[in-house]
Design a protein around this motif. Structure first.
Motif, PDB file in Angstrom:
ATOM      1  N   GLN A 123      53.547  33.609  54.455  1.00  0.00           N
ATOM      2  CA  GLN A 123      53.492  34.265  55.759  1.00  0.00           C
ATOM      3  C   GLN A 123      54.714  35.144  55.990  1.00  0.00           C
ATOM      4  O   GLN A 123      54.609  36.251  56.526  1.00  0.00           O
ATOM      5  CB  GLN A 123      53.405  33.220  56.871  1.00  0.00           C
ATOM      6  N   GLU A 144      37.240  28.638  63.097  1.00  0.00           N
ATOM      7  CA  GLU A 144      38.080  28.427  61.916  1.00  0.00           C
ATOM      8  C   GLU A 144      39.388  29.208  62.047  1.00  0.00           C
ATOM      9  O   GLU A 144      40.466  28.677  61.794  1.00  0.00           O
ATOM     10  CB  GLU A 144      37.322  28.893  60.662  1.00  0.00           C
ATOM     11  N   LEU A 170      37.923  46.948  56.726  1.00  0.00           N
ATOM     12  CA  LEU A 170      38.576  45.853  55.986  1.00  0.00           C
ATOM     13  C   LEU A 170      38.065  44.494  56.462  1.00  0.00           C
ATOM     14  O   LEU A 170      37.799  43.595  55.656  1.00  0.00           O
ATOM     15  CB  LEU A 170      40.090  45.919  56.184  1.00  0.00           C
ATOM     16  N   TYR A 213      45.007  41.598  51.952  1.00  0.00           N
ATOM     17  CA  TYR A 213      44.193  41.877  53.137  1.00  0.00           C
ATOM     18  C   TYR A 213      45.086  42.103  54.355  1.00  0.00           C
ATOM     19  O   TYR A 213      44.974  43.114  55.060  1.00  0.00           O
ATOM     20  CB  TYR A 213      43.240  40.711  53.364  1.00  0.00           C
ATOM     21  N   LEU A 214      46.026  41.182  54.569  1.00  0.00           N
ATOM     22  CA  LEU A 214      46.887  41.288  55.744  1.00  0.00           C
ATOM     23  C   LEU A 214      47.783  42.520  55.658  1.00  0.00           C
ATOM     24  O   LEU A 214      48.033  43.192  56.656  1.00  0.00           O
ATOM     25  CB  LEU A 214      47.727  40.017  55.885  1.00  0.00           C
ATOM     26  N   ASN A 228      42.922  27.385  62.182  1.00  0.00           N
ATOM     27  CA  ASN A 228      43.867  27.740  61.107  1.00  0.00           C
ATOM     28  C   ASN A 228      45.128  28.381  61.642  1.00  0.00           C
ATOM     29  O   ASN A 228      46.100  28.530  60.930  1.00  0.00           O
ATOM     30  CB  ASN A 228      43.232  28.763  60.162  1.00  0.00           C
ATOM     31  N   ARG A 229      45.065  28.844  62.858  1.00  0.00           N
ATOM     32  CA  ARG A 229      46.179  29.553  63.490  1.00  0.00           C
ATOM     33  C   ARG A 229      46.516  30.849  62.761  1.00  0.00           C
ATOM     34  O   ARG A 229      47.664  31.264  62.733  1.00  0.00           O
ATOM     35  CB  ARG A 229      47.433  28.676  63.526  1.00  0.00           C
ATOM     36  N   ILE A 230      45.523  31.438  62.135  1.00  0.00           N
ATOM     37  CA  ILE A 230      45.802  32.735  61.516  1.00  0.00           C
ATOM     38  C   ILE A 230      45.566  33.828  62.549  1.00  0.00           C
ATOM     39  O   ILE A 230      46.003  34.954  62.401  1.00  0.00           O
ATOM     40  CB  ILE A 230      44.914  32.971  60.287  1.00  0.00           C
ATOM     41  N   GLU A 240      44.856  37.590  47.414  1.00  0.00           N
ATOM     42  CA  GLU A 240      43.821  38.334  48.120  1.00  0.00           C
ATOM     43  C   GLU A 240      44.138  38.425  49.617  1.00  0.00           C
ATOM     44  O   GLU A 240      43.990  39.454  50.256  1.00  0.00           O
ATOM     45  CB  GLU A 240      42.530  37.543  47.955  1.00  0.00           C
ATOM     46  N   GLN A 241      44.564  37.282  50.127  1.00  0.00           N
ATOM     47  CA  GLN A 241      44.874  37.175  51.538  1.00  0.00           C
ATOM     48  C   GLN A 241      46.067  38.050  51.916  1.00  0.00           C
ATOM     49  O   GLN A 241      46.041  38.749  52.916  1.00  0.00           O
ATOM     50  CB  GLN A 241      45.178  35.717  51.828  1.00  0.00           C
ATOM     51  N   LYS A 286      44.468  28.889  46.163  1.00  0.00           N
ATOM     52  CA  LYS A 286      43.990  28.932  47.536  1.00  0.00           C
ATOM     53  C   LYS A 286      45.039  28.298  48.439  1.00  0.00           C
ATOM     54  O   LYS A 286      45.779  27.418  48.005  1.00  0.00           O
ATOM     55  CB  LYS A 286      42.679  28.154  47.665  1.00  0.00           C
ATOM     56  N   ARG A 294      51.271  29.661  63.238  1.00  0.00           N
ATOM     57  CA  ARG A 294      50.842  30.552  62.166  1.00  0.00           C
ATOM     58  C   ARG A 294      50.049  29.774  61.136  1.00  0.00           C
ATOM     59  O   ARG A 294      50.260  28.602  60.904  1.00  0.00           O
ATOM     60  CB  ARG A 294      52.040  31.227  61.526  1.00  0.00           C
ATOM     61  N   GLY A 295      49.127  30.473  60.539  1.00  0.00           N
ATOM     62  CA  GLY A 295      48.314  29.858  59.506  1.00  0.00           C
ATOM     63  C   GLY A 295      47.683  30.946  58.688  1.00  0.00           C
ATOM     64  O   GLY A 295      47.886  32.133  58.958  1.00  0.00           O
ATOM     65  N   LEU A 296      46.961  30.548  57.677  1.00  0.00           N
ATOM     66  CA  LEU A 296      46.266  31.511  56.831  1.00  0.00           C
ATOM     67  C   LEU A 296      44.865  30.979  56.585  1.00  0.00           C
ATOM     68  O   LEU A 296      44.580  29.820  56.851  1.00  0.00           O
ATOM     69  CB  LEU A 296      47.015  31.684  55.497  1.00  0.00           C
ATOM     70  N   TYR A 297      43.997  31.846  56.082  1.00  0.00           N
ATOM     71  CA  TYR A 297      42.654  31.390  55.732  1.00  0.00           C
ATOM     72  C   TYR A 297      42.767  30.369  54.617  1.00  0.00           C
ATOM     73  O   TYR A 297      43.295  30.654  53.550  1.00  0.00           O
ATOM     74  CB  TYR A 297      41.792  32.552  55.270  1.00  0.00           C
ATOM     75  N   LYS A 298      42.239  29.191  54.871  1.00  0.00           N
ATOM     76  CA  LYS A 298      42.435  28.093  53.917  1.00  0.00           C
ATOM     77  C   LYS A 298      41.728  28.322  52.594  1.00  0.00           C
ATOM     78  O   LYS A 298      42.229  27.974  51.538  1.00  0.00           O
ATOM     79  CB  LYS A 298      41.937  26.780  54.547  1.00  0.00           C
ATOM     80  N   SER A 299      40.543  28.881  52.658  1.00  0.00           N
ATOM     81  CA  SER A 299      39.768  28.951  51.419  1.00  0.00           C
ATOM     82  C   SER A 299      39.891  30.314  50.734  1.00  0.00           C
ATOM     83  O   SER A 299      39.130  30.637  49.854  1.00  0.00           O
ATOM     84  CB  SER A 299      38.299  28.644  51.718  1.00  0.00           C
ATOM     85  N   ILE A 318      48.380  36.068  63.726  1.00  0.00           N
ATOM     86  CA  ILE A 318      48.862  36.987  62.691  1.00  0.00           C
ATOM     87  C   ILE A 318      47.943  38.204  62.622  1.00  0.00           C
ATOM     88  O   ILE A 318      48.382  39.357  62.594  1.00  0.00           O
ATOM     89  CB  ILE A 318      48.924  36.271  61.330  1.00  0.00           C
ATOM     90  N   GLN A 356      47.054  45.291  54.130  1.00  0.00           N
ATOM     91  CA  GLN A 356      46.228  46.478  54.380  1.00  0.00           C
ATOM     92  C   GLN A 356      45.932  46.642  55.863  1.00  0.00           C
ATOM     93  O   GLN A 356      45.822  47.766  56.354  1.00  0.00           O
ATOM     94  CB  GLN A 356      44.922  46.382  53.595  1.00  0.00           C
ATOM     95  N   ARG A 415      39.537  51.997  59.898  1.00  0.00           N
ATOM     96  CA  ARG A 415      39.903  51.504  58.576  1.00  0.00           C
ATOM     97  C   ARG A 415      39.994  49.983  58.608  1.00  0.00           C
ATOM     98  O   ARG A 415      39.482  49.296  57.727  1.00  0.00           O
ATOM     99  CB  ARG A 415      41.239  52.117  58.179  1.00  0.00           C
TER     100      ARG A 415
END
Lengths: 430, 309
Positions: free
Chosen positions: B142, A205, A6, B97-98, A209-211, B93-94, B129, B83-88, A214, B100, A2
């Motif tokens: 986050q 990236e 995603l 996604y996380l 981004n340090r994602i 949405e983000q 964004k 920690r970070g997130l998708y910038k764009s 997570i 899910q 799943r």
């Protein structure tokens, strides 16, 4: 599973929604078609000008043999003195002045061509041929040989090619096969480089981004890597399909509007076609039709997916190992090298001898096999060779993905280090 | 006691480097557990093992009494230090996604996100964004993503870094609220004030070794030095000081006071009673100030780490 779905979805959307992707996808066919039209226009422009060439034939033996054609108009200036003729040519801006000095019978004159710029190569050889033919004939006659007799006794031999199962092929078919094989191999290389880079950038990236940490606490690194590769490949296929459709539509529309016959563009081939008889032209169409198109398409897909997987796994590992794109340089060479090797081997060895030992070996070595084998397929490859090549490719992919996943797993969580190959080797053992 | 997470002799080496050496820990259910240690102590490696990002070389982790399984990820919420997130990508949405990825259905994730976004008053960010948000704003998103799937175990690695004091307080209250609702919280930090304030238990690791662990108050009791801080007013302070010096171990100290006191730290024998000290002092001077010196976590931290260096 799943989560993999995603990730694939996210990666696909992230690629496809990217502005650069949209621009590239819709602009490239425009640029390509624009370039084709431009080249066609320029070629036509070049061909349409009729040059005027003055002839100063002091021997008076050759001037009658120059006949005006679509490209060249001849003016007889033999009556005038050479220097005066030169002045006229210069003033009237003629293409040039052909000077044939008066000579004794049966000697070859020292012919000069005076012009502001060096004349086109084709023009010169045309002149040379006309004069040589004339001289040859004259010398033959002088020896008491009947030229007509020679003409009549000339035998023209053409070796017809036929394979053991009885299918006839023409020499043209070799060109056709080269063209289709080469195009497929080249396309594959471009695709691997462009989309492999995309995978790598996307990995970097996530790191910068340090994602990554997570995500990695929710999904397995290998899923993330595979999802990324698959999602990006889907984006690539999307782009490719859009190109094929758009390019086809636009080429049709533009050629229709501009009234340019696309088939006149292939200069050398056009000449070749003029030389072959109607019968052979028909043979060409048959040749194209007889290409193993289904096999070519299927193997393109297989080798495309295989080659792309192999290389993008390496690209993903590289992306994971570094902190930013500038650090990737040291790892890029081993990726680009086999690709270039594949292309060169394809263009030289395969065309020279599609079933030679070099061709066969390189179509088995997994890093080059996608490109080289694609180039060989139009020439007919036994199914067992295909099977071995694909088998080796699949086994290698499994191995490379396994290694790449290990580097990836460690690399994505490493910051601040600029690892060398030694470091990467150590990661394999963690 | 009921432990949510138990680490049994966990060791992890990277090449020649030992990140964790035989670490055993027990994290009681419903507690706030502080995992302390200087930089490079092995905190992050320990947390990554809990999250199954890395596998231990030996030892095992038990969650709810069973060894960790892949699907335990759904019961753990992890806010990493880096920690970070998708910038764009758009915030909503983000977050969807996380969420899910943590196993929530899309509808469920959307519903819960709506609740949290309203609660933290960040509804307006949904369509923005990440690159349009400030660092602190992104951290809030986050945080929401970390707690959204209502994990049993929440792991926060330096949760307050990057927050302004107002938002740090907000997040602190949310964490306390989550504990009230039954979550167990593992804090990894080297900011001692937050440990002091929030943690019930702590463990101190240094260079891959566990130096101490237990209930915060228990540890403090172990580390107290029977020292009392006193403020005395006397007509002859110098004479008094000398007299005290003969009987006790004293040292100068400083604290806020409106009087011109004699300010001292007095250490007594462990078996002696503070009452006796007080009685003695009152017989000599006027006692304005009498407080037991309780070691701060910071003191314990520095003391333990330096003595093990």
């Amino acid at each position: 599973m799943r989560n993999l779905k995603l990730i694939i979805k996210r990666e696909y959307l992230a690629r496809v929604r990217n502005k650069a992707f949209v621009v590239m996808t819709f602009l490239s066919p425009l640029i390509l078609v624009g370039m084709i039209v431009l080249i066609a226009y320029l070629v036509n422009l070049n061909a349409e000008t009729q040059h005027t060439v003055a002839v100063s034939d002091e021997s008076g033996q050759f001037v009658k043999d120059f006949r005006d054609s679509k490209d060249v108009k001849f003016i007889d200036l033999s009556a005038i003195d050479l220097e005066a003729a030169k002045t006229i040519v210069r003033e009237k801006e003629y293409y040039g002045l052909l000077h044939i000095p008066a000579v004794k019978e049966n000697t070859i004159p020292e012919i000069q061509f005076f012009a502001k710029e060096a004349p086109a190569f084709g023009f010169l050889s045309q002149m040379e041929k006309a004069i040589s033919d004339k001289l040859t004939n004259r010398q033959l006659l002088a020896q008491g040989i009947d030229v007509d007799l020679i003409e009549a006794s000339q035998a023209k031999v053409e070796i017809g090619i036929q394979n053991f199962s009885g299918e006839k092929t023409s020499k043209m078919s070799t060109y056709v096969k080269m063209f289709f094989g080469g195009a497929a191999g080249y396309l594959l290389m471009m695709f691997i480089i462009i989309y492999g880079n995309m995978v790598m950038r996307s990995v970097i990236e996530e790191k910068t981004n340090r994602i990554i940490e997570i995500i990695i606490s929710s999904v397995k690194p290998i899923h993330l890597m595979l999802g990324k590769i698959l999602g990006t490949s889907l984006a690539g296929i999307t782009q490719f399909l859009i190109w094929v459709i758009l390019g086809g539509i636009m080429l049709t529309v533009i050629t229709a509007i501009a009234g340019i016959d696309v088939f006149t563009l292939h200069g050398p081939q056009q000449q070749a076609m003029e030389q072959v008889s109607d019968n052979e032209l028909r043979q060409l169409v048959i040749d194209i039709a007889r290409l193993p198109m289904a096999l070519l398409l299927v193997s393109f897909l297989v080798y495309f997916i295989g080659g792309y997987f192999l290389y993008s796994a390496i690209y993903a590992a590289i992306g994971a190992a570094v902190d930013n794109e500038t650090d990737t340089q040291q790892f890029m060479l081993p990726v680009i090298l086999p690709l270039m090797l594949g292309i060169y081997v394809g263009f030289f060895a395969v065309i020279e001898n599609p079933h030679g030992i070099v061709s066969i070996v390189f179509s088995m070595v997994p890093l080059t096999s996608p490109i080289v084998m694609l180039m060989r397929i139009p020439f007919g490859v036994p199914w067992w060779e295909l099977a071995i090549s694909v088998g080796i490719l699949i086994i290698t992919i499994a191995g490379v993905v396994w290694v790449a996943a290990k580097i990836y797993r460690i690399g994505i969580l490493m910051y601040g280090k600029k690892p060398g190959y030694k470091e990467l080797y150590k990661w394999l053992k963690y | 006691m009921d432990h949510l997470l138990v680490a049994e002799n966990v060791s992890k080496r990277f090449g020649d480097f030992t990140a964790l050496n035989n670490i055993s820990l027990e994290i009681p259910r419903g507690s706030i557990f502080g995992l302390l240690g200087p930089n490079g102590a092995g905190k992050t490696t320990f947390i990554r093992i809990i999250n199954q990002i890395t596998m231990p070389d030996s030892g095992r982790m038990l969650l709810d009494g069973h060894p960790l399984r892949p699907d335990d990820i759904a019961h753990i919420g992890y806010l990493p230090e880096e920690r970070g997130l998708y910038k764009s990508m758009k915030v909503g949405e983000q977050a969807l996604y996380l969420a899910q990825l943590k196993g929530l259905s899309k509808a469920e994730a959307r519903e819960r996100l709506k609740y949290w976004f309203e609660r933290l008053q960040i509804q307006d960010w949904w369509g923005k964004k990440i690159q349009e948000l400030s660092k602190g704003m992104a951290q809030k998103v986050q945080f929401v993503v970390t707690v959204l799937h209502r994990p049993k175990l929440l792991i926060f690695d330096e949760p307050f870094s990057g927050f302004d004091p107002v938002n740090a307080n907000l997040i602190k209250d949310e964490i306390l609220q989550l504990r009230k609702e039954g979550a167990t919280i593992l804090f990894s930090t080297h900011r001692m004030e937050s440990v002091e304030e929030m943690c019930d238990y702590l463990a101190l690791i240094h260079r891959g070794h566990k130096l101490l662990d237990g209930e915060v108050n228990e540890i403090k009791r172990q580390y107290k030095s029977n020292t009392y801080e006193v403020g005395l007013i006397s007509n002859e302070p110098e004479l008094l000081r000398k007299e005290l010096e003969e009987r006790f171990e004293i040292s100068e100290t400083e604290f806020k006071s409106i009087n011109d006191d004699l300010k001292l730290k007095i250490k007594i024998e462990p078996e002696a009673s503070p009452n006796d000290l007080l009685v003695y002092l009152t017989s000599k001077a006027q006692v304005n100030h009498f407080v037991e010196v309780i070691p701060s976590v910071n003191d314990i931290f520095i003391k333990t780490v330096t003595s093990n260096a």
